[in-house]
Design a protein around this motif. Structure first.
Motif, PDB file in Angstrom:
ATOM      1  N   UNK A  67     -25.020 -25.614  26.160  1.00 15.26           N
ATOM      2  CA  UNK A  67     -25.320 -25.130  27.502  1.00 15.26           C
ATOM      3  C   UNK A  67     -24.363 -25.693  28.543  1.00 15.26           C
ATOM      4  N   UNK A  68     -24.042 -26.975  28.423  1.00 15.27           N
ATOM      5  CA  UNK A  68     -23.167 -27.620  29.404  1.00 15.27           C
ATOM      6  C   UNK A  68     -21.691 -27.362  29.148  1.00 15.27           C
ATOM      7  N   UNK A  69     -21.348 -26.973  27.927  1.00 12.43           N
ATOM      8  CA  UNK A  69     -19.957 -26.712  27.559  1.00 12.43           C
ATOM      9  C   UNK A  69     -19.887 -25.392  26.787  1.00 12.43           C
ATOM     10  N   UNK A  70     -20.054 -24.278  27.494  1.00 11.80           N
ATOM     11  CA  UNK A  70     -20.127 -22.966  26.825  1.00 11.80           C
ATOM     12  C   UNK A  70     -18.834 -22.547  26.135  1.00 11.80           C
ATOM     13  N   UNK A 233      -3.182 -12.596  31.124  1.00 14.38           N
ATOM     14  CA  UNK A 233      -3.458 -13.979  31.498  1.00 14.38           C
ATOM     15  C   UNK A 233      -4.257 -14.624  30.376  1.00 14.38           C
ATOM     16  N   UNK A 234      -3.782 -15.773  29.872  1.00 19.27           N
ATOM     17  CA  UNK A 234      -4.447 -16.461  28.775  1.00 19.27           C
ATOM     18  C   UNK A 234      -4.832 -17.871  29.189  1.00 19.27           C
ATOM     19  N   UNK A 235      -6.007 -18.288  28.766  1.00 21.46           N
ATOM     20  CA  UNK A 235      -6.521 -19.622  29.079  1.00 21.46           C
ATOM     21  C   UNK A 235      -6.828 -20.341  27.774  1.00 21.46           C
ATOM     22  N   UNK A 236      -6.331 -21.560  27.686  1.00 20.15           N
ATOM     23  CA  UNK A 236      -6.444 -22.324  26.451  1.00 20.15           C
ATOM     24  C   UNK A 236      -7.638 -23.277  26.531  1.00 20.15           C
ATOM     25  N   UNK A 237      -8.610 -23.064  25.635  1.00 20.31           N
ATOM     26  CA  UNK A 237      -9.766 -23.957  25.571  1.00 20.31           C
ATOM     27  C   UNK A 237      -9.706 -24.843  24.325  1.00 20.31           C
ATOM     28  N   UNK A 238      -8.519 -24.995  23.782  1.00 20.76           N
ATOM     29  CA  UNK A 238      -8.282 -25.769  22.573  1.00 20.76           C
ATOM     30  C   UNK A 238      -7.191 -25.084  21.776  1.00 20.76           C
ATOM     31  N   UNK A 239      -6.587 -25.788  20.823  1.00 17.59           N
ATOM     32  CA  UNK A 239      -5.490 -25.202  20.052  1.00 17.59           C
ATOM     33  C   UNK A 239      -5.841 -23.890  19.353  1.00 17.59           C
TER      34      UNK A 239
END
Length: 363
Positions: A67-70, A233-239
C-alpha cells in the motif's frame, strides 16, 4: 533461475573467491613487506563486502509492492550500488594516503617464488571472475554486478602490474611499491566515482536510451492506423521495472471503443516485447487546413534548433490551432518559439495559435 537468484548466486561466488584471495594476498603482503600486495588484499576484502551488499539489496528490491509502495522496492538496488561506490571510494582514499609516503621512503620487499606464483594465480582468478560477474550483470541488467565485474577485471590488470614490479625489483633492485600503490588507489577512486555517477543518473532520471526509444516507436508504427508516435516518457522504478507514457496520432473519426481497443493493443504489444508498461495518449489526425499544417512544417524546417512539431489540430468553433513543439535544449528556446509563432501568424492571421512546449527526452 530468477533474476534475484542469479544475483545472489553470482555474488556468493564473488564473496568466496575474494575471501580466498584476501587470505593469500594478506599473507604474501605481510611476509614480503609489500604495500601494493597488501592493498590488493584490502581491495579484495571490499569486493567481498560489496557482494554482500549486492545480495541484501537484491533481496530487499524483490519485495512485492504494498500500500505504501505501490511501485515496489526495485529502486533499492540503486541505493545498494551507491553504498558499494562509497565503500570503494573510501578504500581508494585510504590506499592513497598509505601509499604516497612509500614513494619517498620505500620499504625493502623480499619476494619469493611462492609469493610470485600466488600473485600470478590471483591475476588469472580475478580476470576469470571479473568476466563472469560482468557477463551475468549485463545479461540481467544489474548495475552492481556489472560494476563489480569490471572492478575485478581491472584488479587483474593491477595485480599483473604488481607482478611486473616484483620482477623488476628482483632483477634491478628498484622499488616501485609506493608508485604502484598510488596508481592502484587512483584507479580505485576513479572506478568508484564512475560507478556513483552511473547510479545517480539512474536515480535522478537519465535520458531514455535512443536505441530503446526507436525500437519502441518502430514497434508501435507497425500497427495499422498509426500516423505518428510522440512524447515517449519512461520512468525507472528499478532495473527491471520501467513504466511510462506515449502519444499516438490516429484518425479523428475513431470511436471511443476503437480507441480503447487500439490503446490496449499498443500496451500489450510493448509489454510483451520490452516488459514496459505504457499509458497511451491520443492525438487526433485529420486533413482540415492541411495547407496551414504544411506551411508550419516548412517554416520549422528552416530552424535546425527545432527537433519536431506534432499534435497539430484545428478547432474550428474556437478559431484556434494548437501544436506541440520540441526545441533543442542548447538553443535559445524562447527566441526560436517566438519566431515560429510570428511567422505562422503572419502567413495565416485568421487563426489564433497555442504552442505547447514539449521536451526532447528520448531521441
Amino acid at each position: 533461475m530468477s533474476r534475484q537468484e542469479k544475483i545472489v548466486k553470482t555474488s556468493i561466488i564473488g564473496i568466496v573467491v575474494n575471501l580466498i584471495l584476501v587470505a593469500f594476498k594478506a599473507f604474501v603482503g605481510i611476509a614480503t613487506n609489500s604495500i601494493a600486495i597488501t592493498l590488493d588484499a584490502v581491495n579484495n576484502l571490499t569486493d567481498a563486502l560489496s557482494s554482500i551488499i549486492t545480495i541484501i539489496g537484491a533481496k530487499l528490491a524483490g519485495k512485492a509492492p504494498d500500500k505504501n509502495h505501490p511501485y515496489g522496492y526495485g529502486r533499492i538496488e540503486y541505493f545498494s550500488s551507491v553504498i558499494i561506490a562509497a565503500i570503494v571510494l573510501w578504500a581508494g582514499i585510504t590506499a592513497l594516503m598509505e601509499s604516497w609516503p612509500k614513494i619517498f621512503t620505500p620499504d625493502v620487499t623480499n619476494y619469493t617464488n611462492v609469493s610470485l606464483l600466488i600473485i600470478a594465480v590471483a591475476v588469472v582468478v580475478k580476470f576469470v571472475l571479473g568476466q563472469y560477474v560482468k557477463r551475468v550483470g549485463e545479461d540481467i541488467n544489474s548495475q552492481a554486478l556489472v560494476a563489480s565485474g569490471s572492478d575485478a577485471f581491472f584488479d587483474s590488470i593491477l595485480s599483473l602490474s604488481t607482478l611486473i614490479a616484483a620482477i623488476i625489483s628482483i632483477f634491478f633492485n628498484i622499488s616501485l611499491e609506493g608508485i604502484l600503490g598510488v596508481i592502484i588507489s587512483i584507479v580505485i577512486i576513479k572506478a568508484s566515482i564512475d560507478m556513483l555517477r552511473e547510479t545517480l543518473d539512474s536515480m535522478i532520471g537519465a535520458r531514455v536510451d535512443s536505441v530503446l526509444s526507436k525500437k519502441i516507436k518502430d514497434s508501435i508504427l507497425e500497427i495499422p492506423g498509426i500516423y505518428g508516435v510522440y512524447d515517449l516518457s519512461l520512468h525507472n522504478y528499478g532495473p527491471e521495472d520501467m513504466q511510462g507514457s506515449i502519444h499516438v496520432e490516429i484518425d479523428d473519426t475513431l470511436t471511443a471503443l476503437d480507441i480503447q481497443k487500439l490503446s490496449r493493443h499498443i500496451s500489450a504489444k510493448i509489454f510483451k516485447e520490452f516488459s514496459i508498461i505504457l499509458t497511451v495518449g491520443i492525438y487526433a489526425h485529420n486533413d482540415v487546413h492541411k495547407d496551414i499544417r504544411d506551411d508550419l512544417y516548412n517554416i520549422a524546417s528552416q530552424y535546425p534548433e527545432i527537433l519536431e512539431i506534432h499534435g497539430f489540430i484545428v478547432y474550428e468553433d474556437e478559431n484556434l490551432i494548437t501544436f506541440d513543439i520540441i526545441v533543442d535544449f542548447d538553443a535559445d528556446r524562447e527566441s526560436v518559439k517566438e519566431k515560429i509563432l510570428s511567422e505562422i501568424k503572419t502567413k495565416h492571421p485568421e487563426f489564433n495559435y497555442l504552442m505547447i512546449d514539449d521536451y526532447d527526452v528520448s531521441d
